[in-house]
Design an enzyme around this catalytic site. Structure first.
Site, short mmCIF file in Angstrom:
data_model
loop_
_atom_site.label_atom_id
_atom_site.label_comp_id
_atom_site.label_asym_id
_atom_site.label_seq_id
_atom_site.Cartn_x
_atom_site.Cartn_y
_atom_site.Cartn_z
N SER A 1 0.84 -1.20 0.00
CA SER A 1 0.00 0.00 0.00
C SER A 1 0.87 1.25 0.00
O SER A 1 1.99 1.25 0.54
CB SER A 1 -0.85 -0.02 1.27
OG SER A 1 -1.39 1.24 1.52
N TYR B 1 -1.26 -1.15 10.99
CA TYR B 1 -1.59 -1.71 9.67
C TYR B 1 -0.48 -1.33 8.67
O TYR B 1 0.04 -2.18 7.93
CB TYR B 1 -2.95 -1.17 9.20
CG TYR B 1 -3.15 -1.25 7.71
CD1 TYR B 1 -3.42 -2.46 7.10
CD2 TYR B 1 -3.03 -0.11 6.91
CE1 TYR B 1 -3.57 -2.55 5.72
CE2 TYR B 1 -3.18 -0.18 5.53
CZ TYR B 1 -3.44 -1.40 4.95
OH TYR B 1 -3.58 -1.48 3.59
N LYS C 1 2.48 -3.70 6.45
CA LYS C 1 2.78 -3.67 5.02
C LYS C 1 4.29 -3.46 4.84
O LYS C 1 4.94 -4.12 4.04
CB LYS C 1 1.99 -2.56 4.31
CG LYS C 1 0.51 -2.81 4.24
CD LYS C 1 0.18 -4.01 3.36
CE LYS C 1 -1.29 -4.30 3.24
NZ LYS C 1 -1.59 -5.60 2.64
N1 UFG Z 1 -12.71 11.08 3.89
C1 UFG Z 1 -13.75 11.88 4.26
N2 UFG Z 1 -14.85 11.29 4.79
C2 UFG Z 1 -14.97 9.94 4.97
C3 UFG Z 1 -13.89 9.12 4.59
C4 UFG Z 1 -12.77 9.72 4.06
O1 UFG Z 1 -13.69 13.10 4.13
O2 UFG Z 1 -16.01 9.48 5.46
C5 UFG Z 1 -11.52 11.70 3.25
C6 UFG Z 1 -10.22 11.42 3.98
O3 UFG Z 1 -10.00 12.39 4.98
C7 UFG Z 1 -9.23 11.48 2.83
C8 UFG Z 1 -10.02 10.94 1.63
O4 UFG Z 1 -11.39 11.11 1.98
O5 UFG Z 1 -8.87 12.81 2.53
C9 UFG Z 1 -9.76 9.46 1.36
O6 UFG Z 1 -9.95 8.72 2.55
P1 UFG Z 1 -10.08 7.13 2.56
O7 UFG Z 1 -10.38 6.72 3.95
O8 UFG Z 1 -11.02 6.69 1.49
O9 UFG Z 1 -8.64 6.65 2.10
P2 UFG Z 1 -7.21 6.91 2.79
O10 UFG Z 1 -6.39 7.63 1.78
O11 UFG Z 1 -7.30 7.50 4.12
O12 UFG Z 1 -6.75 5.42 3.02
C10 UFG Z 1 -6.43 4.59 1.93
C11 UFG Z 1 -6.65 3.12 2.31
C12 UFG Z 1 -5.70 2.69 3.39
C13 UFG Z 1 -4.29 3.05 3.02
C14 UFG Z 1 -4.21 4.52 2.70
C15 UFG Z 1 -2.84 4.95 2.26
O13 UFG Z 1 -7.96 2.93 2.75
O14 UFG Z 1 -5.78 1.30 3.52
O15 UFG Z 1 -5.11 4.81 1.62
O16 UFG Z 1 -2.48 4.34 1.11
F1 UFG Z 1 -3.49 2.80 4.07
#
Ligand code: UFG
Length: 338
Positions: free
Chosen positions: A125, A150, A154
């Site tokens: 990831s 987590y 990785k």
């Molecule tokens: N976000 C919101 N509201 C939500 C969920 C997310 O505003 O309900 C925002 C987050 O703050 C972020 C973006 O949307 O700016 C994306 O968030 P995600 O949770 O969809 O994804 P992340 O980038 O946080 O996490 C993903 C994977 C993880 C991995 C990470 C880094 O889910 O497993 O990318 O590669 F670790």
């Protein structure tokens, strides 16, 4: 004829990858203990591809169960997805995360070694880039400095597999660092089916659209980005799945450790995603601005040059495709797999 073993093949990325592998003509064996997935996903893979995939409900940390698979099948390459993947949960249950995610790779590699199978594609990831601030991330960007267990699992799994290659250069390890996989197969038959309240943006968004959840929380609108919301590299899960087909081919051809980012190379803000989703689905998404989520970075997106040059793979699908396909899946399966 040989088989590709896909661990975690009933999961979100695993199921889409099985479809892409089968459509590319590979024979696939799935091992998945269904701890965070449903058997129905396997039935749907069979119905999309018309193929009789062999399925084992096995725990990958268990070498005795793995032995049975390697004895029965001529496995040539393993695509290893199985593992726990929720960032927040990993902070609360670090031992479970280290045990499952590290032991699965160690048991799998030990059994592979005993059977002379030395080709593995590992599901890593972009989270291994930690809180390193310089985007886009290239495969040479610093890793480590992870913000949760987590992410460390990785990072540690990448280290374990690299050490295996160092001990025996006949191994071929391809490490894929995913950015943000979203969307679903165009059939609407397989897609993301999180247990409980979704942690990620897309499943939250689709569950608001289908009326299961009331409004989307936006975690932070004061980031140093164009509209204040976080920027991520969203990649259609079928593009990602096709990236795995290229990675398997590379793995079967080469030796040593190869690391590739799999992303679109484009960054989109949360507001851009909401607007694209509203446009693609003609639905209004109510949202509320909330404080930043702990551990989030302001921007993360990939340099995709290396994958394009060496895997001859590039993402093709647009943000609009991701929204349309995610919505088709959610609308036709409002309760996920039942
Ligand atoms: N976000 C919101 N509201 C939500 C969920 C997310 O505003 O309900 C925002 C987050 O703050 C972020 C973006 O949307 O700016 C994306 O968030 P995600 O949770 O969809 O994804 P992340 O980038 O946080 O996490 C993903 C994977 C993880 C991995 C990470 C880094 O889910 O497993 O990318 O590669 F670790």
């Amino acid at each position: 004829m040989f088989d590709i073993l896909v661990t975690g093949g009933a999961g979100y990325i695993g199921s889409h990858t099985c479809v892409a592998l089968l459509e590319a003509g590979f024979s696939v064996v799935i091992a998945d203990d269904l701890s965070n997935s449903k058997f129905e996903a396997v039935s749907r893979i069979r119905s999309i591809t018309g193929n009789k995939v062999t399925f084992y409900p096995y725990d990958i940390t268990d070498e005795i169960e793995l032995e049975r698979i390697f004895t029965r099948h001529a496995i040539r390459c393993v695509v290893h997805f199985a593992g726990k993947k929720a960032v927040g949960e990993s902070v609360e249950m670090p031992l479970e995360y280290y045990r499952t995610n590290l032991l699965s790779t160690i048991s799998l590699s030990r059994v592979m070694k005993r059977h002379g199978v030395k080709n593995i594609v590992f599901s890593s990831s972009a989270t291994v880039y930690g809180n390193s601030k310089k985007v886009p991330y290239s495969e040479k960007s610093p890793t480590g400095n992870c913000t949760n267990p987590y992410a460390w699992t990785k990072w540690m799994n990448e280290q374990i597999l690299s050490d295996v290659v160092r001990s025996d250069p006949d191994w071929s390890v391809v490490i894929l660092r995913y950015f943000n996989p979203v969307g679903a197969h165009t059939s609407g038959k397989i897609g993301e089916d999180p247990l409980g309240l979704p942690n990620n943006l897309f499943p939250y968004l689709t569950q608001v659209a289908v009326g299961k959840l009331e409004q989307l929380p936006i975690y932070g609108s004061d980031y140093p980005t164009k509209d204040g919301t976080g920027i991520r590299d969203y990649i259609h899960v079928m593009d990602l799945a096709e990236g795995h087909v290229s990675a398997v081919r590379k793995c079967l051809r080469d030796f040593g450790v190869q690391i590739y980012n799999l992303g679109s190379g484009k960054g989109h803000s949360v507001f851009e995603v909401i607007h694209a989703f509203e446009e693609a689905t003609a639905r209004k998404i109510p949202y509320v601005i909330c404080p930043r989520r702990e551990g989030d970075v302001s921007a993360s997106y990939a340099s995709t040059k290396k994958a394009a040059e060496e895997l001859h793979w590039k993402s093709r699908r647009t943000l609009a495709d991701m929204c349309t396909d995610a919505w088709r899946w959610q609308e036709s399966n409002p309760q996920g797999y039942c």
